[in-house]
Design a protein around this motif. Structure first.
Motif, mmCIF file in Angstrom:
data_model
loop_
_atom_site.group_PDB
_atom_site.id
_atom_site.type_symbol
_atom_site.label_atom_id
_atom_site.label_comp_id
_atom_site.label_asym_id
_atom_site.label_seq_id
_atom_site.Cartn_x
_atom_site.Cartn_y
_atom_site.Cartn_z
ATOM 1 N N PRO A 213 0.828 -1.208 0.000
ATOM 2 C CA PRO A 213 0.000 0.000 0.000
ATOM 3 C C PRO A 213 0.866 1.265 0.000
ATOM 4 C CG PRO A 213 -0.868 -1.602 1.555
ATOM 5 C CD PRO A 213 0.445 -2.147 1.075
ATOM 6 N N GLY A 214 0.482 2.222 -0.835
ATOM 7 C CA GLY A 214 1.193 3.490 -0.880
ATOM 8 C C GLY A 214 2.311 3.559 -1.899
ATOM 9 N N MET A 215 2.723 2.432 -2.463
ATOM 10 C CA MET A 215 3.795 2.447 -3.454
ATOM 11 C C MET A 215 3.242 2.891 -4.807
ATOM 12 S SD MET A 215 6.024 -0.973 -2.513
ATOM 13 C CE MET A 215 7.376 -0.512 -3.601
ATOM 14 N N ALA A 216 4.045 3.643 -5.555
ATOM 15 C CA ALA A 216 3.616 4.198 -6.839
ATOM 16 C C ALA A 216 3.608 3.128 -7.920
ATOM 17 C CB ALA A 216 4.541 5.335 -7.244
ATOM 18 N N LEU A 217 2.656 3.227 -8.843
ATOM 19 C CA LEU A 217 2.591 2.282 -9.953
ATOM 20 C C LEU A 217 3.710 2.526 -10.962
ATOM 21 C CD1 LEU A 217 -1.262 2.184 -10.672
ATOM 22 C CD2 LEU A 217 0.100 0.648 -9.255
ATOM 23 N N VAL A 218 4.147 3.780 -11.088
ATOM 24 C CA VAL A 218 5.222 4.137 -12.015
ATOM 25 C C VAL A 218 6.278 4.923 -11.247
ATOM 26 C CG1 VAL A 218 5.846 5.340 -14.149
ATOM 27 C CG2 VAL A 218 3.584 4.251 -13.942
ATOM 28 N N VAL A 219 7.533 4.504 -11.383
ATOM 29 C CA VAL A 219 8.658 5.203 -10.745
ATOM 30 C C VAL A 219 9.692 5.480 -11.822
ATOM 31 C CG1 VAL A 219 10.471 5.084 -8.996
ATOM 32 C CG2 VAL A 219 8.238 4.049 -8.551
ATOM 33 N N ARG A 220 10.236 6.702 -11.833
ATOM 34 C CA ARG A 220 11.203 7.103 -12.850
ATOM 35 C C ARG A 220 12.511 7.553 -12.210
ATOM 36 N NH1 ARG A 220 8.301 7.760 -17.590
ATOM 37 N NH2 ARG A 220 6.041 7.933 -17.278
ATOM 38 N N GLY A 221 13.610 7.245 -12.897
ATOM 39 C CA GLY A 221 14.927 7.675 -12.428
ATOM 40 C C GLY A 221 15.636 6.588 -11.649
ATOM 41 N N ALA A 222 16.955 6.475 -11.870
ATOM 42 C CA ALA A 222 17.730 5.361 -11.323
ATOM 43 C C ALA A 222 17.673 5.304 -9.798
ATOM 44 C CB ALA A 222 19.181 5.450 -11.805
ATOM 45 N N ARG A 223 17.837 6.431 -9.129
ATOM 46 C CA ARG A 223 17.885 6.376 -7.663
ATOM 47 C C ARG A 223 16.540 5.967 -7.079
ATOM 48 N NH1 ARG A 223 20.941 7.384 -3.356
ATOM 49 N NH2 ARG A 223 22.700 7.862 -4.717
ATOM 50 N N ALA A 224 15.464 6.551 -7.565
ATOM 51 C CA ALA A 224 14.144 6.210 -7.037
ATOM 52 C C ALA A 224 13.815 4.742 -7.311
ATOM 53 C CB ALA A 224 13.085 7.113 -7.664
ATOM 54 N N VAL A 225 14.152 4.252 -8.495
ATOM 55 C CA VAL A 225 13.888 2.860 -8.829
ATOM 56 C C VAL A 225 14.744 1.933 -7.963
ATOM 57 C CG1 VAL A 225 14.142 1.108 -10.645
ATOM 58 C CG2 VAL A 225 13.104 3.320 -11.178
ATOM 59 N N ALA A 226 16.014 2.291 -7.772
ATOM 60 C CA ALA A 226 16.906 1.463 -6.956
ATOM 61 C C ALA A 226 16.433 1.391 -5.516
ATOM 62 C CB ALA A 226 18.330 2.019 -7.023
ATOM 63 N N GLU A 227 16.022 2.517 -4.969
ATOM 64 C CA GLU A 227 15.552 2.519 -3.587
ATOM 65 C C GLU A 227 14.280 1.680 -3.445
ATOM 66 O OE1 GLU A 227 15.243 6.683 -2.780
ATOM 67 O OE2 GLU A 227 17.394 6.888 -2.305
ATOM 68 N N GLY A 228 13.427 1.713 -4.458
ATOM 69 C CA GLY A 228 12.234 0.879 -4.436
ATOM 70 C C GLY A 228 12.577 -0.600 -4.480
ATOM 71 N N ALA A 229 13.596 -0.950 -5.274
ATOM 72 C CA ALA A 229 14.027 -2.346 -5.355
ATOM 73 C C ALA A 229 14.579 -2.821 -4.019
ATOM 74 C CB ALA A 229 15.084 -2.506 -6.452
ATOM 75 N N LEU A 230 15.285 -1.957 -3.317
ATOM 76 C CA LEU A 230 15.830 -2.335 -2.006
ATOM 77 C C LEU A 230 14.717 -2.558 -0.993
ATOM 78 C CD1 LEU A 230 18.933 0.022 -1.637
ATOM 79 C CD2 LEU A 230 18.875 -2.400 -2.255
ATOM 80 N N ALA A 231 13.605 -1.850 -1.156
ATOM 81 C CA ALA A 231 12.487 -2.031 -0.230
ATOM 82 C C ALA A 231 11.875 -3.420 -0.378
ATOM 83 C CB ALA A 231 11.429 -0.960 -0.479
ATOM 84 N N LEU A 232 12.099 -4.060 -1.531
ATOM 85 C CA LEU A 232 11.577 -5.411 -1.771
ATOM 86 C C LEU A 232 12.697 -6.448 -1.694
ATOM 87 C CD1 LEU A 232 9.186 -4.563 -4.737
ATOM 88 C CD2 LEU A 232 8.554 -4.986 -2.354
ATOM 89 N N ARG A 233 13.685 -6.166 -0.879
ATOM 90 C CA ARG A 233 14.872 -7.034 -0.791
ATOM 91 C C ARG A 233 14.510 -8.474 -0.422
ATOM 92 N NH1 ARG A 233 20.003 -5.838 3.265
ATOM 93 N NH2 ARG A 233 21.219 -7.696 2.762
ATOM 94 N N ARG A 234 13.591 -8.646 0.519
ATOM 95 C CA ARG A 234 13.253 -10.002 0.964
ATOM 96 C C ARG A 234 12.659 -10.818 -0.175
ATOM 97 N NH1 ARG A 234 9.025 -12.858 2.385
ATOM 98 N NH2 ARG A 234 7.593 -11.100 2.134
ATOM 99 N N ARG A 235 11.742 -10.214 -0.948
ATOM 100 C CA ARG A 235 11.137 -10.945 -2.050
ATOM 101 C C ARG A 235 12.157 -11.257 -3.142
ATOM 102 N NH1 ARG A 235 5.759 -11.506 -2.257
ATOM 103 N NH2 ARG A 235 6.444 -13.434 -3.238
ATOM 104 N N SER A 236 13.149 -10.395 -3.323
ATOM 105 C CA SER A 236 14.141 -10.641 -4.368
ATOM 106 C C SER A 236 14.952 -11.899 -4.081
ATOM 107 C CB SER A 236 15.088 -9.437 -4.512
ATOM 108 O OG SER A 236 15.928 -9.296 -3.372
ATOM 109 N N ARG A 237 15.063 -12.286 -2.810
ATOM 110 C CA ARG A 237 15.800 -13.508 -2.459
ATOM 111 C C ARG A 237 15.074 -14.757 -2.957
ATOM 112 N NH1 ARG A 237 16.901 -11.558 3.723
ATOM 113 N NH2 ARG A 237 18.632 -10.124 3.295
#
Length: 293
Positions: A213-237
């Motif tokens: 909840p609260g996460m954007a459907l579209v994210v632009r730019g390397a830093r914002a996208v990277a930080e979003g990917a880190l927020a899903l670190r557990r699922r990436s495993r």
């Protein structure tokens, strides 16, 4: 001293339990359901009064038929739940997701995800023949098919499991390298590694079902996208690297092996320019998943 038949039967079964569990797990993709299938086979064996000449074959047949019934029941439930045959995401009350993930690692998450795209008969024929070298003549009676038809089922499954990539080898390797670097950095919480593999103007899109909840459907730019990917670190495993519509992508499986969500990537000059997180059932059902060679 005479050997107690019940003890001898139990001992013979225990010697075969690991193999039977392996057969059932590859068919069902669930450690809990596989254990249930093996236990049911033991109950049937213990209730059999006659001697069994080929115990290996008998037990493999029993476990396979139990698994086939489970797969057919799943398919019927999926048809009722979704006429389009959308991907299944299990919730599995009482199932330990961590234990499921560890078991999936041992036989390959990628294989389990792809096997879950097969029909029940295709999956049984492929698993028994290609993974456990059971002859088609022995598989056919389990499926109620002829050996020739059973061979065709396995062949059709094989073509889906090992569907070819849709790009030249050099392009495929560059794409795979970028996706591998992305998932490795996400798993390690490596912001610098993510920024190195993402293009500066990268765009991440996602279906609502894939996001908190609260996460954007579209994210632009390397830093914002990277930080979003880190927020899903557990699922990436939990992610498995597969071919998605012929190009390297990531699949995060549900508890029974089928996809929870799929990530598709666009790569240019070795960097990720866009990726899309697919979680809507109709979009998942439209994807073709296969193993990387």
């Amino acid at each position: 001293m005479r050997t107690d038949p019940a003890q001898a039967s139990a001992r013979a079964f225990e010697q075969r339990r690991d193999r039977l569990r392996g057969v059932a797990f590859r068919m069902l993709g669930s450690a809990t359901e596989a254990e249930d299938a093996v236990q049911e086979a033991w109950l049937r064996l213990s209730g059999t009064a006659t001697d069994i000449a080929d115990l290996d074959g008998w037990l493999t047949t029993v476990v396979s038929r139990i698994c086939l019934d489970v797969l057919r029941a799943r398919a019927r439930r999926a048809e009722v739940a979704s006429p389009e045959g959308s991907a299944r995401v299990a919730t599995g009350a009482g199932v330990d997701p961590e234990a499921e993930a560890l078991r999936a690692d041992s036989v390959g998450r990628a294989l389990l995800v792809v096997l879950d795209t097969l029909g029940p008969e295709e999956r049984v024929a492929f698993v028994l023949h290609d993974l456990f070298a059971v002859p088609f003549a022995e598989i056919a009676p389990m499926l109620g098919r002829t050996p020739a038809t059973t061979k065709k089922l396995a062949s059709r499954a094989r073509l889906r499991v090992h569907a070819p990539a849709r790009s030249e080898p050099a392009q495929l390797l560059a794409h795979q390298a970028a996706v591998t670097a992305f998932v490795r950095a996400a798993r390690e919480g490596d912001l610098g590694g993510l920024l190195a593999v993402l293009a500066p103007d990268v765009v991440r899109t996602a279906d609502p079902a894939a996001l908190s909840p609260g996460m954007a459907l579209v994210v632009r730019g390397a830093r914002a996208v990277a930080e979003g990917a880190l927020a899903l670190r557990r699922r990436s495993r939990e992610a498995a690297l597969l071919l998605v519509d012929g190009a390297p992508g990531l699949v995060v499986p549900g508890l029974t092996g089928g996809p929870d969500f799929v990530v598709t990537f666009r790569v240019r000059d070795g960097r990720i320019t866009a990726y899309d997180v697919v979680a809507a059932p109709d979009r998942l059902a439209a994807l073709t998943l296969s193993l990387l060679a």
